[in-house]
Scaffold this active site. Structure first.
Site, PDB file in Angstrom:
ATOM      1  N   HIS A   1      90.764 -34.347  11.743  1.00 41.35           N
ATOM      2  CA  HIS A   1      91.853 -34.631  10.789  1.00 41.35           C
ATOM      3  C   HIS A   1      91.387 -35.797   9.911  1.00 41.35           C
ATOM      4  CE1 HIS A   1      95.813 -36.236   9.566  1.00 41.35           C
ATOM      5  NE2 HIS A   1      96.322 -35.069   9.883  1.00 41.35           N
TER       6      HIS A   1
ATOM      7  N   ASP B   1      91.081 -38.685  19.513  1.00 42.79           N
ATOM      8  CA  ASP B   1      92.269 -38.420  18.710  1.00 42.79           C
ATOM      9  C   ASP B   1      93.113 -37.427  19.506  1.00 42.79           C
ATOM     10  OD1 ASP B   1      94.162 -37.322  17.075  1.00 42.79           O
ATOM     11  OD2 ASP B   1      92.849 -37.023  15.350  1.00 42.79           O
TER      12      ASP B   1
ATOM     13  N   GLN C   1      97.181 -33.949  18.879  1.00 42.23           N
ATOM     14  CA  GLN C   1      97.628 -32.587  19.216  1.00 42.23           C
ATOM     15  C   GLN C   1      97.474 -32.303  20.709  1.00 42.23           C
ATOM     16  OE1 GLN C   1      99.161 -30.701  17.146  1.00 42.23           O
ATOM     17  NE2 GLN C   1      98.623 -31.629  15.186  1.00 42.23           N
TER      18      GLN C   1
ATOM     19  N   LYS D   1     105.028 -35.829  17.310  1.00 40.85           N
ATOM     20  CA  LYS D   1     104.503 -34.489  17.610  1.00 40.85           C
ATOM     21  C   LYS D   1     104.852 -34.062  19.039  1.00 40.85           C
ATOM     22  CE  LYS D   1     100.625 -35.039  14.446  1.00 40.85           C
ATOM     23  NZ  LYS D   1     100.923 -34.160  13.316  1.00 40.85           N
TER      24      LYS D   1
ATOM     25  N   CYS E   1      95.160 -31.444   6.170  1.00 44.02           N
ATOM     26  CA  CYS E   1      94.495 -32.752   6.290  1.00 44.02           C
ATOM     27  C   CYS E   1      93.142 -32.623   6.969  1.00 44.02           C
ATOM     28  CB  CYS E   1      95.365 -33.752   7.058  1.00 44.02           C
ATOM     29  SG  CYS E   1      96.922 -34.075   6.263  1.00 44.02           S
TER      30      CYS E   1
END
Ligand code: PLP
Length: 409
Positions: A121, A198, A201, A224, A364
């Site tokens: 991302h 990261d 998600q 999220k 993104c």
């Protein structure tokens, strides 16, 4: 267990869009919020609202207890050793920027390498681009396999003795790919580099155990994972965080302030300058309670099943290309696709006319779009409140769109 009853906890899903019951398939952008989270934040504002860490009055103490109580919930959720390792920030973007600006500036020198992948991302690309430019370092990309997965051979080929930082997405927001971040962390450590994950998600969908992953930093966003916007977390190993300088200075993060010099509070507060996102933390705590009660393992299983069902049904549509791993077990509940001859924005608009919300664009992730050789894609992302009936509505919508554009062109 996950069944139809879960949807009832999400009031926003009970509405019509353009005359059709809403089917929300954009949870990778932001998830919807259960009534438990909304109520927890409302109760905080109605009963306990005050500033934290400084009040000697009852409301101040209650607000502090709730804020720090939420930190303990996060610690337990990701299995960090201590709440000192849990920093509340605005979200994944802010968390990665903090690592780049604080750890990166202090530890990356000219000619050193920062290693990322093509499936990041923008939030896990630009902070490293900026750091590399500033320090005269080299930004390197790990090659992807043809199906959008990462092989450890390519990881080994990219990481060298000059590598100082490896940063990788756990679950791709475009391909849904679940990356072997634990194994990558091991390779990074063998070369003396730190591993940044990261987890934007991943945290909503998988059981996270930062000790088991043995990553050095782990970033994620509350919005999220059925929590509110404006709150996110940076996990970092205590010894690394202790050695790092804050990047935001002001109230709340200081110990002593003199005319020309100041000292900082201990962890985690030295990184939380200014009045923190108190109601956000309360909402995130309620979100964690909700997800824990449902069970992260159940959520992960549900997503594999949703991805499998969606890929199976969508593959019956001629001209529809799905990107990413073919095996649904290798991906979270994210299915990115294009329909031959139809721009994804047009596709998303027609689906919206039928009450189905999907995302269209570059998500993104422009370097990944370049790697896929497309300018944009459509993306359906599933969460615990979605069912096979939602996939059926998506597939019906795609067939309608296909017919519609056949007549237009
Ligand atoms: N990383 C990934 C993989 C994402 O999907 C996102 C958001 O879409 C981000 C980082 C940025 O998260 P936020 O906008 O909450 O900071």
């Amino acid at each position: 267990m996950i069944n139809k009853e879960i949807k009832k906890h999400f009031p926003i899903l009970n509405q019509e869009i353009n005359g059709h019951p809403l089917v929300y398939l954009d949870s990778a952008a932001t998830s919807q919020k259960p009534v438990q989270v909304i109520e927890a934040m409302k109760a905080y504002y109605e009963l306990d609202n005050s500033n934290v860490h400084r009040g000697v009055h009852t409301l101040g103490n209650r607000a502090t207890e709730k804020y720090e109580g939420a930190r303990e919930k996060v610690r337990n959720f990701i299995n960090a050793r201590s709440t000192e390792e849990v920093i509340f920030l605005r979200g994944t973007t802010t968390a990665i920027n903090l690592v780049a600006q604080s750890y990166g500036r202090a530890n990356v020198e000219e000619g050193d390498e920062i290693v990322i992948t093509y499936m990041e991302h923008h939030s896990n690309i630009i902070p490293w681009q900026q750091l590399a430019k500033e320090r005269g370092a080299v930004l390197k990309y790990i090659e992807l396999e043809e199906d959008g997965t990462i092989s450890l051979e390519q990881v080994r080929a990219a990481i060298t003795e000059r590598t100082k930082i490896v940063s990788m997405v756990y679950v791709s927001n475009v391909l849904g790919t679940m990356n072997p971040v634990k194994e990558v962390a091991e390779i990074a450590h063998q070369h003396g580099a730190v591993m940044v994950v990261d987890g934007a998600q991943a945290a909503p969908h998988l059981k996270i155990d930062v000790q088991e992953l043995n990553c050095d930093f782990f970033a994620f966003s509350g919005h999220k994972m059925v929590g509110p916007t404006g709150i996110g977390v940076l996990y970092g190993k205590k010894e690394l965080l202790n050695a790092m300088e804050p990047v935001e200075f002001g109230g709340e993060m200081i110990d002593f302030v003199g005319l020309y010099d100041s000292t900082w509070k201990e962890l985690p507060w030295k990184f939380e300058g200014g009045t923190p996102i108190i109601a956000g933390a309360v909402g995130l705590g309620a979100a964690i309670d909700f997800l824990t009660e449902v069970g992260l393992n159940n959520i992960e299983r549900h997503e594999h099943e949703m991805a499998a069902y969606a890929m199976d049904r969508m593959s019956t549509i001629e001209g529809l290309n799905i990107y990413g791993p073919a095996d649904p077990e290798q991906r979270a509940g994210i299915v990115t696709f294009n329909l031959d001859g139809v721009h994804p924005h047009d596709l998303a608009t027609v689906l919206d006319m039928h009450g189905v919300a999907v995302r269209a664009g570059h998500h993104c992730a422009q370097p990944l779009m370049k790697w896929l050789d497309v300018t944009a894609t459509a993306r359906a992302s599933f969460y615990l409140y979605n069912s096979e009936a939602d996939v059926d509505r998506l597939v019906d919508g795609l067939r309608i769109a296909k017919e519609y554009f056949k007549d237009v062109f």
